[in-house]
Write an enzyme that holds these catalytic residues in place. Structure first.
Site, mmCIF file in Angstrom:
data_model
loop_
_atom_site.group_PDB
_atom_site.id
_atom_site.type_symbol
_atom_site.label_atom_id
_atom_site.label_comp_id
_atom_site.label_asym_id
_atom_site.label_seq_id
_atom_site.Cartn_x
_atom_site.Cartn_y
_atom_site.Cartn_z
ATOM 1 N N GLU A 122 125.221 -58.493 -9.660
ATOM 2 C CA GLU A 122 124.417 -57.381 -10.174
ATOM 3 C C GLU A 122 125.064 -56.882 -11.460
ATOM 4 O OE1 GLU A 122 123.804 -53.995 -7.603
ATOM 5 O OE2 GLU A 122 122.428 -53.080 -9.020
ATOM 6 N N MET A 152 129.775 -53.819 -3.792
ATOM 7 C CA MET A 152 128.496 -54.478 -4.048
ATOM 8 C C MET A 152 127.857 -54.920 -2.739
ATOM 9 S SD MET A 152 126.263 -55.481 -6.144
ATOM 10 C CE MET A 152 124.776 -56.316 -5.573
ATOM 11 N N GLU A 193 127.001 -49.030 0.880
ATOM 12 C CA GLU A 193 126.670 -50.454 0.718
ATOM 13 C C GLU A 193 125.913 -50.963 1.938
ATOM 14 O OE1 GLU A 193 126.980 -51.358 -2.213
ATOM 15 O OE2 GLU A 193 128.440 -49.863 -2.880
HETATM 16 ZN ZN LIG Z 1 124.504 -48.624 -4.598
#
Ligand SMILES: [Zn+2]
Length: 881
Positions: A136, A282, A317
């Protein structure tokens, strides 16, 4: 074919992407199979991707296949097995429609990349011998050629081959399907693993990890009775520091089931801790990758704050599995769709776990410190931006923290039940899709029957609204007149009225609540609200719980603040009353118009000695504001800030509290000490926070007794939550013993990178004349590694962002130091450079001499020809805005 084609390295021109230009993809992907042959400098990736024409675009005739790709060496490519030679461009490749067999075909290609040379930490890279990925927002295009955009979702199958010795553990998204040995060859002992992710996902959620790792294992049975294996992977030796992260994960999974009806959807959930990481963590599907600082914790090495952050980030997350992964963003302009909503969800979780009052105060402090700051400067942008050059520069406080406030206001407006109904509809209607804010909003409109078109301005209009309040009292009628304005921001001069939920309560003169909290909906530029039947003129408590991200501009009389501090039933506004008084006193000291009032000191004494309050709350009330906060207040009033004058005023305030309340503070310090073993829960952390606040105020007086207390606390502490504040206090107050203790601390912890980050940060934050020279010396210390983002931020980032006295030295040496390092880091890691460069965003707040010095440094950075597009965009926005 071009098997030896050189990696593309031509810099990208500054081209902006605009929301208005969105077009659905020409080609969609059914499935992706990736074979990784891992080697540090020459990893080969074979991709087999089944494309089909997007039915939405099919009517427009044949379309070229355009794939994103950066720094890739193309070895071979074929369509349905026939070799092809695509045109390579700066941004990827293009295959003309004429070479495509029809509306469906299989694309195969082999690429080669160099993970070892990847210091930008995007795509596939190596962190201390471990292969890991960060995709990302646009990292996947550094792995293979692909339509690297979130609205292309596909099923992934991954095969990884690697050396068994250096990479015994091979992980990817989804569920494991096969493992085994490979025949030995010249490269030694190789093995493989295969993974399959049954859930379609965009490429930014792809993850791969290979390395020498051990796992901390647990399991959880979901509400419907499915067994999920939970694994946290760390380096050998760190396995004893995962218990809290695992516990947080299980609590988060249960919470999402109980509060949102959302279960986990794979048989396995994995987290991997990585030392070199640009971001915090992430949410890759089934394989979260974390900055190790948000996983590893033991009482000896982590503070209460670290534990709270681990809990919040692990939950964040995990929550993305539904808000982000199963329903993702159509394009990166919709980033707030997943981030604002998920931050709001993690804030609710933290509130349930740790108490809503202190969590809310903490969240608002962060919102004001980061997001109000952003809104006040040249980087201001809407929660949903309309244009960007580098999307990595928009992972901002506005998208995240203000984005969460917008969700919170929605919940306030439709009520908790309406909110749950709307989210259920969102999950039901859009599961498996890539969505927009409009689709999300439609679910709220359909579930609640409300028209939210005016509310939607919160996503499109930048800037912090100002709320003014006027009161009128006549014949038992009390009228509140509320007005709103939003100042201009770059690119947006005219602002429209927003829907602002203003939670209000009224108190009687004896302190009783005569009107419990009501939400007034301000929709016009000015609106009046009348309350009848009151026996006497009430005292208003406005914007309870900080019900909207606005600045209340109201000259609250000191007596009224003192009254609210003592009587308000809303804990947020109680805290706010104390803070407002402290800010006014600081401003009066700075411009010479005021003094430290006895009433303020008495109010603080009352809070200090009131055992009915939660200790964590008392610690927050007793905190004197910081320099950055006062600078923001001054700039918000149209003035120019002088950090030295602010520092002097705040110091005087702390010293006054330390001197005048020393008996109370000493008593409270002694009585909150505990002999019980360390526990990170909120009930134990609160008294520690209060104890350390007392110690800090006592030491602010420079008294030898207070220094002795701090030294004893440091030397006898069996946990970091006691040791670190004591050491910080001694270093920041310039205690004679500080240097010797810093050396002891380093000697004890030099093997632990996360503790060394704390050691660097506390020195960089010291508001002392010698700090810059010390920090310069530390950049050459063997424990400092400038290419590691955590280290860079701990030393250089903290000096710039958390030490206004030294960073804003009148001679400009702080600015020069930062600019030198940004220029150096930019060549290695543009993403982290651009992020830290943002600390210059406040430059217009300060006196003209400092402004000129900062502008000169920004211009010097902008003058670097090879500057990354990340940093260039940030610097140019700051100079232009
Ligand atoms: Zn986030």
């Amino acid at each position: 074919m071009r098997p030896d084609s050189a990696p593309q390295s031509t810099p990208t021109p500054q081209q902006s992407t605009r929301l208005a230009d969105y077009r659905a993809p020409d080609w969609l992907v059914d499935s992706v199979a990736l074979d990784f042959d891992l080697a540090p400098s020459a990893t080969r990736i074979k991709a087999r991707i089944i494309f089909h024409r997007n039915p939405e675009r099919a009517g427009e005739g044949p379309a070229d296949l355009v794939l994103d790709g950066r720094l890739l060496a193309l070895v071979s490519a074929a369509v349905d097995g026939r070799p092809v030679e695509p045109e390579l461009t700066r941004e990827g490749l293009r295959l003309p429609a004429a070479l495509l067999p029809g509306d469906r075909f299989t694309w195969t290609c082999e690429t080669e990349i160099d993970p070892k040379a990847n210091t930008a930490l995007e795509g596939l890279y190596i962190s201390k011998g471990m292969y890991c990925t960060q995709c990302e927002a646009e990292g996947f295009r550094k792995i293979t050629f692909y339509p690297d955009r979130p609205d292309v979702m596909a099923r992934f199958r991954v095969r990884i081959e690697a050396d068994r010795a250096t990479a015994p553990v091979l992980l990817a998204n989804g569920n494991p399907t096969a493992t085994g040995d490979l025949p030995a060859d010249h490269s030694g002992d190789r093995h493989y693993a295969e993974w399959e992710d049954p859930h379609p996902k965009p490429a930014y959620l792809f993850a791969l990890v290979a390395g020498d790792l051990v796992s901390h294992d647990d399991s959880l049975t979901t509400a419907s009775g499915r067994e999920v294996a939970l694994k946290i992977y760390v380096r050998p030796g760190d396995e004893g520091k995962c218990a809290y992260a695992m516990d947080s994960l299980k609590r988060a999974m249960r919470w999402d089931e109980a509060t949102h009806g959302r279960e986990y959807d794979l048989d396995l959930f994995m987290i991997v801790a990585v030392d070199d990481f640009n971001m915090g963590a992430m949410e890759n599907k089934g394989l979260n990758i974390f900055n190790s600082k948000y996983i590893l914790a033991s009482p000896e090495t982590a503070t209460d704050r670290d534990y709270a952050l681990i809990e919040a980030i692990v939950a964040h997350e995990y929550f993305h599995n539904w808000t982000g992964n199963r329903i993702t963003c159509r394009d990166w302009f919709q980033l707030c769709l997943k981030e604002g909503l998920t931050v709001f969800r993690d804030q609710q979780f933290s509130g349930d776990e740790r108490g809503h009052a202190v969590t809310r105060i903490d969240d608002v402090k962060i919102l004001r410190a980061r997001q109000f700051r952003e809104d006040q400067g040249p980087l201001a942008h809407p929660v949903r931006p309309e244009e960007y050059i580098e999307i990595n520069n928009f992972y901002t406080a506005t998208v995240y923290e203000k984005g969460a406030e917008v969700i919170g206001m929605l919940r306030t407006l439709v009520g908790p039940e309406g909110y749950r109904k709307a989210l259920d509809l969102y999950f039901q209607r859009h599961d498996g899709q890539a969505c927009t804010i409009e689709q999300f909003r439609q679910c709220f409109e359909d579930a609640s029957g409300r028209d939210l078109s005016q509310f939607a301005r919160w996503w499109s209009q930048a800037g912090t609204p100002r709320l003014t309040v006027e009161e009128d009292w006549q014949d038992g009628r009390y009228t509140l007149t509320l007005s709103q304005t939003t100042p201009p921001t770059p690119g947006q001069t005219d602002k429209l009225p927003l829907v602002i939920p203003v939670a209000v309560g009224l108190l009687g003169p004896n302190g009783d609540e005569v009107l419990p909290t009501q939400v007034l909906e301000l929709t016009e530029a000015e609106q009046s609200f009348t309350f009848e039947g009151l026996g006497s003129r009430p005292i208003p408590s406005i914007l309870r719980g900080f019900s909207a991200p606005v600045i209340v501009e109201r000259q609250t009389p000191d007596a009224e603040s003192a009254f609210l501090l003592a009587h308000d039933t809303d804990p947020f506004n109680r805290w706010e009353a104390g803070r407002g008084t402290a800010v006014r006193i600081a401003l009066g000291l700075i411009d010479g118009t005021g003094d430290i009032s006895g009433a303020w000191v008495e109010g603080m004494a009352a809070v200090l000695t009131d055992d009915s309050h939660d200790p964590a709350f008392r610690a927050m009330v007793l905190e004197v504001p910081g320099i950055d906060e006062i600078s923001r207040e001054i700039a918000g009033r149209g003035g120019l800030a002088d950090p030295d004058a602010i520092h002097t005023a705040l110091r005087e305030m702390r010293q006054t509290l330390g001197n005048e309340l020393s008996t109370h503070l000493t008593h409270l310090y002694e009585s909150t000490k505990s002999d019980r073993p360390y526990s990170p829960d909120a009930a134990s952390a609160g008294p520690r926070a209060l104890k350390n606040r007392c110690l800090g105020l006592l030491a602010a007086t420079g008294s030898a007794d207070a220094f002795a207390l701090a030294e004893t606390q440091f030397r006898t502490a069996d946990n970091m939550s006691d040791a670190l504040p004591a050491l910080t206090i001694l270093v920041h107050e310039g205690a004679p013993v500080a240097d010797a203790l810093l050396e002891d601390f380093h000697a004890r912890w030099q093997h632990d990178p996360l503790v060394i980050d704390k050691w660097l940060a506390l020195q960089a934050a010291a508001p002392l004349p010698g700090t810059l020279a010390r920090v310069e010396a530390l950049t050459g210390h063997p424990s400092f590694d400038w290419k590691n983002p955590n280290k860079f931020r701990a030393l250089i980032g903290v000096l710039a962002a958390a030490n206004p006295v030294v960073f804003h030295r009148p001679d400009g040496a702080g600015y020069r130091f930062l600019a030198d390092w940004l220029i150096r880091l930019d060549a290695v890691n543009p993403q982290t450079t651009a992020r830290v460069a943002g600390t210059f965003e406040t430059f217009r707040r300060y006196d003209t001499a400092r402004q000129a010095l900062m502008r000169a440094e920004l211009e010097r950075i902008a003058g670097v020809e090879s500057l990354s597009k990340n940093t260039r965009e940030m610097v140019e926005r700051m100079l232009a805005g």
